[in-house]
Design an enzyme around this catalytic site. Structure first.
Site, PDB file in Angstrom:
ATOM      1  N   SER A  99       0.838  -1.194   0.000  1.00  0.00           N
ATOM      2  CA  SER A  99       0.000   0.000   0.000  1.00  0.00           C
ATOM      3  C   SER A  99       0.881   1.254   0.000  1.00  0.00           C
ATOM      4  O   SER A  99       1.662   1.456  -0.921  1.00  0.00           O
ATOM      5  CB  SER A  99      -0.949  -0.054   1.207  1.00  0.00           C
ATOM      6  N   ASP A 233      -9.701  -5.965  -3.791  1.00  0.00           N
ATOM      7  CA  ASP A 233      -9.147  -4.891  -2.961  1.00  0.00           C
ATOM      8  C   ASP A 233     -10.152  -3.743  -2.897  1.00  0.00           C
ATOM      9  O   ASP A 233     -10.434  -3.098  -3.901  1.00  0.00           O
ATOM     10  CB  ASP A 233      -7.829  -4.416  -3.557  1.00  0.00           C
ATOM     11  N   HIS A 261      -7.144  -6.278   0.336  1.00  0.00           N
ATOM     12  CA  HIS A 261      -6.006  -5.366   0.365  1.00  0.00           C
ATOM     13  C   HIS A 261      -4.777  -5.983   1.023  1.00  0.00           C
ATOM     14  O   HIS A 261      -3.684  -5.420   0.915  1.00  0.00           O
ATOM     15  CB  HIS A 261      -6.419  -4.089   1.112  1.00  0.00           C
TER      16      HIS A 261
END
Length: 318
Positions: A99, A233, A261
């Protein structure tokens, strides 16, 4: 034999930088996402430590690291990773960034390419504007106070009900309810919440992501690159994988079907196998200053527009 992962810390520039480490061999640095900590890698670090020196820092303002009123920009975090590697006397690493951590990994490769052997981007930011509505709302001025309210018993009950509803209606965010709740729990005090807000506002506003890696990722064209994404996600849309892959054609994309995610938490074994195979099958990047300068001088425009859907790795086709 499962390797022991130790919690350590160093004081750098007057601030405590916490990290987890263990194993020996070629070095891998694991960089977590916003609001998270090195604990997010707990399931995979011992497996990687069988063959590698693993280093998983808590970013400044996160986890057990200090939380000062400081620079929480992508460039600032990249500098912090460089400094930690220098203090630990680690010359070169494979970077695994999740991320926000993916954006930091790419920034580190841009600022200090001589340190980087390979890059693994996991559900990474910086490949498009889209981002979860919840993160957009968290950039608003009163967000730290709202995060504080979420820790009240009545709010926690409401949040649990909301997250449970997302799971029952099969919303993509419902795939990650346990990890989303874990991150909220990791913001127990004012300093943590303020650091979270400053970090988020450096990369996201109410319209979406404001920082992109697509305008300079051509500089990393000689660095082996693997992307791992969950096709459900709900935080950073899976469609961003197509934009990233179009901008970085040397990248291999591995899709975790049904994962959200946090694909490394959904299927730790598969994640370790994918990264280990990537490391075994690629030679470390070599630092070529002349080639880097040539690419910089020639330049490249912003990343190309995304096709309708990412092209899946043939090995992952049903």
């Amino acid at each position: 034999m499962t390797r022991v992962i130790e919690q350590q810390s160093r004081v750098i520039h007057g601030y405590k930088r916490a990290f987890r480490t263990g194993g020996d061999g070629s070095a891998i640095m694991f960089i977590h996402g916003i609001g998270d900590s090195s604990r997010t890698w707990d399931d995979v670090l011992p497996m990687f430590a069988d063959n590698h020196l693993v280093i998983a820092p808590d970013l400044l303002g996160h986890g057990d690291s200090d939380k000062p009123r400081a620079d929480y920009s992508i460039g600032g975090f990249a500098n912090g990773m460089r400094d930690l590697l220098s203090v630990l006397d680690v010359e070169r690493v494979t970077l695994v960034g999740h991320s926000l951590g993916g954006g930091i990994a790419m920034q580190l490769a841009y600022q200090y390419p001589q340190l980087v052997e390979r890059i693994v981007l996991v559900s990474n930011g910086g490949s498009g504007r889209g981002v979860s509505t919840w993160l957009r709302l968290a950039t608003l001025p009163m967000a730290p106070e709202l995060l504080k309210l979420l820790r009240l018993p009545i709010s926690r009950t409401g949040m649990s009900v909301s997250l449970g509803l997302l799971r029952r209606i099969d919303h993509d965010l419902g795939v990650d309810v346990l990890d989303l709740a874990r991150i909220v729990d990791a913001l127990p005090d004012t300093h943590s919440r303020q650091a979270f807000a400053r970090t988020l506002r450096s990369v996201v506003d109410w319209r979406g992501q404001v920082v992109t890696m697509l305008d300079r990722c051509y500089l990393a064209e000689n660095i082996p690159l693997l992307m791992i994404w969950g096709d459900r996600d709900g935080v950073i849309p899976y469609r961003h994988a197509a934009q990233a892959q179009a901008a970085m054609p040397q990248a291999t994309l591995e899709v975790f079907e049904g994962a959200g995610h946090f694909p490394f938490r959904s299927d730790p074994g598969r994640f370790v196998m994918a990264v280990e195979q990537f490391i075994r099958s690629t030679a470390p990047a070599t630092w070529d200053q002349q080639g880097w300068q040539t690419r910089l001088r020639n330049g490249a425009g912003p990343g190309p527009a995304a096709p309708a859907a990412p092209v899946r790795d043939e090995q992952n086709q049903p």
